[in-house]
Scaffold this active site. Structure first.
Site, PDB file in Angstrom:
ATOM      1  N   LYS A 128       5.707   5.588  -1.286  1.00  0.00           N
ATOM      2  CA  LYS A 128       6.531   6.407  -0.395  1.00  0.00           C
ATOM      3  C   LYS A 128       8.006   6.407  -0.788  1.00  0.00           C
ATOM      4  O   LYS A 128       8.764   7.252  -0.317  1.00  0.00           O
ATOM      5  CB  LYS A 128       6.373   5.945   1.057  1.00  0.00           C
ATOM      6  CG  LYS A 128       5.070   6.438   1.674  1.00  0.00           C
ATOM      7  CD  LYS A 128       5.063   6.266   3.169  1.00  0.00           C
ATOM      8  CE  LYS A 128       3.772   6.817   3.765  1.00  0.00           C
ATOM      9  NZ  LYS A 128       3.603   6.356   5.156  1.00  0.00           N
ATOM     10  N   HIS A 182       1.469   9.846  -2.643  1.00  0.00           N
ATOM     11  CA  HIS A 182       2.057   8.494  -2.610  1.00  0.00           C
ATOM     12  C   HIS A 182       1.112   7.373  -3.072  1.00  0.00           C
ATOM     13  O   HIS A 182       1.585   6.413  -3.689  1.00  0.00           O
ATOM     14  CB  HIS A 182       2.727   8.194  -1.250  1.00  0.00           C
ATOM     15  CG  HIS A 182       1.796   7.752  -0.168  1.00  0.00           C
ATOM     16  ND1 HIS A 182       1.182   8.627   0.700  1.00  0.00           N
ATOM     17  CD2 HIS A 182       1.367   6.506   0.189  1.00  0.00           C
ATOM     18  CE1 HIS A 182       0.427   7.948   1.541  1.00  0.00           C
ATOM     19  NE2 HIS A 182       0.514   6.672   1.256  1.00  0.00           N
ATOM     20  N   ASP A 234      -5.741  -0.691   8.652  1.00  0.00           N
ATOM     21  CA  ASP A 234      -4.683   0.323   8.797  1.00  0.00           C
ATOM     22  C   ASP A 234      -4.850   1.095  10.097  1.00  0.00           C
ATOM     23  O   ASP A 234      -3.905   1.270  10.870  1.00  0.00           O
ATOM     24  CB  ASP A 234      -4.751   1.270   7.595  1.00  0.00           C
ATOM     25  CG  ASP A 234      -3.557   2.227   7.550  1.00  0.00           C
ATOM     26  OD1 ASP A 234      -2.449   1.796   7.908  1.00  0.00           O
ATOM     27  OD2 ASP A 234      -3.758   3.387   7.145  1.00  0.00           O
ATOM     28  N   HIS A 292      -6.089   3.473  -0.957  1.00  0.00           N
ATOM     29  CA  HIS A 292      -6.002   3.079   0.454  1.00  0.00           C
ATOM     30  C   HIS A 292      -6.183   4.246   1.429  1.00  0.00           C
ATOM     31  O   HIS A 292      -6.301   4.030   2.628  1.00  0.00           O
ATOM     32  CB  HIS A 292      -4.723   2.273   0.736  1.00  0.00           C
ATOM     33  CG  HIS A 292      -3.456   3.062   0.865  1.00  0.00           C
ATOM     34  ND1 HIS A 292      -2.676   3.401  -0.223  1.00  0.00           N
ATOM     35  CD2 HIS A 292      -2.804   3.567   1.947  1.00  0.00           C
ATOM     36  CE1 HIS A 292      -1.605   4.067   0.182  1.00  0.00           C
ATOM     37  NE2 HIS A 292      -1.667   4.195   1.500  1.00  0.00           N
ATOM     38  N   HIS A 293      -6.205   5.474   0.919  1.00  0.00           N
ATOM     39  CA  HIS A 293      -6.490   6.615   1.798  1.00  0.00           C
ATOM     40  C   HIS A 293      -7.852   7.249   1.527  1.00  0.00           C
ATOM     41  O   HIS A 293      -8.132   8.352   1.991  1.00  0.00           O
ATOM     42  CB  HIS A 293      -5.384   7.677   1.700  1.00  0.00           C
ATOM     43  CG  HIS A 293      -4.178   7.353   2.545  1.00  0.00           C
ATOM     44  ND1 HIS A 293      -4.241   7.249   3.918  1.00  0.00           N
ATOM     45  CD2 HIS A 293      -2.880   7.085   2.199  1.00  0.00           C
ATOM     46  CE1 HIS A 293      -3.035   6.945   4.387  1.00  0.00           C
ATOM     47  NE2 HIS A 293      -2.195   6.831   3.360  1.00  0.00           N
ATOM     48  N   HIS A 318       0.812  -1.224   0.000  1.00  0.00           N
ATOM     49  CA  HIS A 318       0.000   0.000   0.000  1.00  0.00           C
ATOM     50  C   HIS A 318       0.844   1.272   0.000  1.00  0.00           C
ATOM     51  O   HIS A 318       0.500   2.252  -0.637  1.00  0.00           O
ATOM     52  CB  HIS A 318      -0.995  -0.001   1.169  1.00  0.00           C
ATOM     53  CG  HIS A 318      -0.363   0.100   2.521  1.00  0.00           C
ATOM     54  ND1 HIS A 318       0.160  -1.001   3.165  1.00  0.00           N
ATOM     55  CD2 HIS A 318      -0.158   1.168   3.349  1.00  0.00           C
ATOM     56  CE1 HIS A 318       0.650  -0.612   4.331  1.00  0.00           C
ATOM     57  NE2 HIS A 318       0.474   0.692   4.472  1.00  0.00           N
ATOM     58  N   ASP A 319       1.987   1.231   0.696  1.00  0.00           N
ATOM     59  CA  ASP A 319       2.797   2.453   0.807  1.00  0.00           C
ATOM     60  C   ASP A 319       4.000   2.474  -0.134  1.00  0.00           C
ATOM     61  O   ASP A 319       4.914   3.274   0.063  1.00  0.00           O
ATOM     62  CB  ASP A 319       3.279   2.624   2.254  1.00  0.00           C
ATOM     63  CG  ASP A 319       2.299   3.476   3.065  1.00  0.00           C
ATOM     64  OD1 ASP A 319       1.434   4.142   2.445  1.00  0.00           O
ATOM     65  OD2 ASP A 319       2.412   3.471   4.306  1.00  0.00           O
TER      66      ASP A 319
END
Lengths: 124, 250
Positions: free
Chosen positions: B116, B141, B194, B165-166, B112-113
């Site tokens: 970054k 990101h 999360d 995801h955000h 998911h990240d």
């Protein structure tokens, strides 16, 4: 050299089986013959680069046909694979003397058959 | 009708016997040849099965390595991605998501990240709160991440999870401001997992919340931050399941 494969066996079941097994595996034209005499006739015309040759056949047997194929201009460099019923007997010796390159023992392994064609197809 | 001599009959019987023997031999040969095909087929199947397991394992290892690469930069989160993935998978199962989809979902959770990697150390590690510009950069990101992995066929829809995801159920999330069921289900599952992990993990500026506290906070935001159906599925999972995951992953 052409990319033809010639399957010679008096048993139509075996010819069909080999043809079906090899279908679409590589790019080549498949020819079939039911005996040695027919095999020579087709070989002269189609110049196959790979021949599967049964040993026990009427009219002209596999050993004799192998010898003839080796003496033909069209197939002297072809890869000849003998289909033998039993392993390691005198048949193999006479086949080797007649100019056979390889043997497949009946009942043959379809995977060996496929690998062999794949390998030879990659070389030419 | 011609009367046959006894001799003729015997000859005929012998001919038929020989013919029968020949046919029996032929039939036996065919049977042996068929058995050989069956044996090779079985062998091929076993090889294929072993190879697809190997392939699957190398997919998982590759995804984990990528996920670890992201985690390695962020000292605070530790094994956040692994825990979130495990929590998320529990919630996905509780929701009754089909098993076939699960590997791709897990990949999405783990990665998911990934976006970054494109965020500078200065922003990622900034101890103070971010400026408006920095916040905007940071908020990219999910998009960057989904672009990074979009070309990887075996990840399937994982890229959508990474991108979304955000997002929030009420449409107040980012980057696309998707609302409700516009948000991919796996991303809605992720949101709960999360927050669960964030709340129950100690941060330099606050202690870890208990599971009970985290549950309370998540339920308070059901229908605003979270999909109520996902929050409901989450509620059916006992504490021990999450405790076990935490104990295993650390």
């Amino acid at each position: 050299m052409s990319r033809g494969v010639l399957v010679v066996d008096d048993d139509p079941f075996i010819r069909k089986l080999i043809a079906t097994t090899l279908e679409d595996v590589a790019e080549f034209e498949l020819h079939e013959a039911a005996d040695g005499a027919e095999a020579l006739e087709i070989a002269e015309r189609e110049r196959p680069s790979l021949v599967f040759l049964d040993v026990d056949m009427p009219v002209l047997d596999g050993i004799a046909a192998c010898r003839e194929l080796r003496s033909l201009e069209q197939t002297k460099d072809a890869t000849i694979v003998m289909l033998t019923a039993a392993h390691g007997d005198s048949v193999e010796r006479s086949a080797e003397e007649a100019g056979a390159d390889l043997f497949l023992t009946k009942p043959f392994s379809p995977l060996d058959l496929l690998r062999l064609v794949d390998q030879l197809g990659g070389e030419s | 009708m011609a009367v046959r001599s006894e001799n003729d009959l015997i000859q005929e019987i012998e001919r038929l016997r020989a013919e029968l023997a020949r046919r029996e031999q032929e039939s036996a040969d065919k049977e042996r040849q068929l058995e050989r095909y069956a044996a090779d087929l079985r062998e091929t199947f076993k090889q294929e099965r072993a190879r697809s397991q190997e392939l699957r394992a190398s997919y998982v290892a590759t995804v984990r390595a990528l996920s670890n690469a992201v985690e390695a930069r962020d000292a605070y989160t530790g094994k956040h991605a692994e825990r979130v993935a495990a929590y998320g998978m529990e919630i996905a199962r509780a929701l009754g998501l089909s098993l076939g989809e699960l590997p791709e979902i897990e990949f999405g959770f783990l990665l998911h990240d990934i976006g970054k990697v494109a965020i500078s150390d200065r922003i990622l590690w900034k101890p103070d709160s971010l400026s408006e510009d920095e916040r905007r950069l940071m908020a990219r990101h999910p998009v960057i991440g989904s672009e990074i992995i979009r070309g990887i066929g075996f990840l399937g829809d994982a890229a959508d999870v990474v991108r979304s995801h955000h997002e929030r159920w009420d449409g107040e999330g980012y980057p696309d401001g998707l609302q409700g069921e516009q948000i991919p289900l796996a991303a809605r599952v992720f949101a709960v997992a999360d927050v669960l992990d964030a709340l129950t993990t100690k941060r330099p500026y606050r202690p870890a919340s208990s599971l009970a506290e985290a549950r309370e906070m998540i339920n308070a935001e059901s229908g605003s931050h979270f999909d109520p159906r996902v929050a409901g599925a989450f509620n059916t999972i006992p504490d021990e399941t999450f405790e076990l995951i935490r104990a295993e992953i650390g």
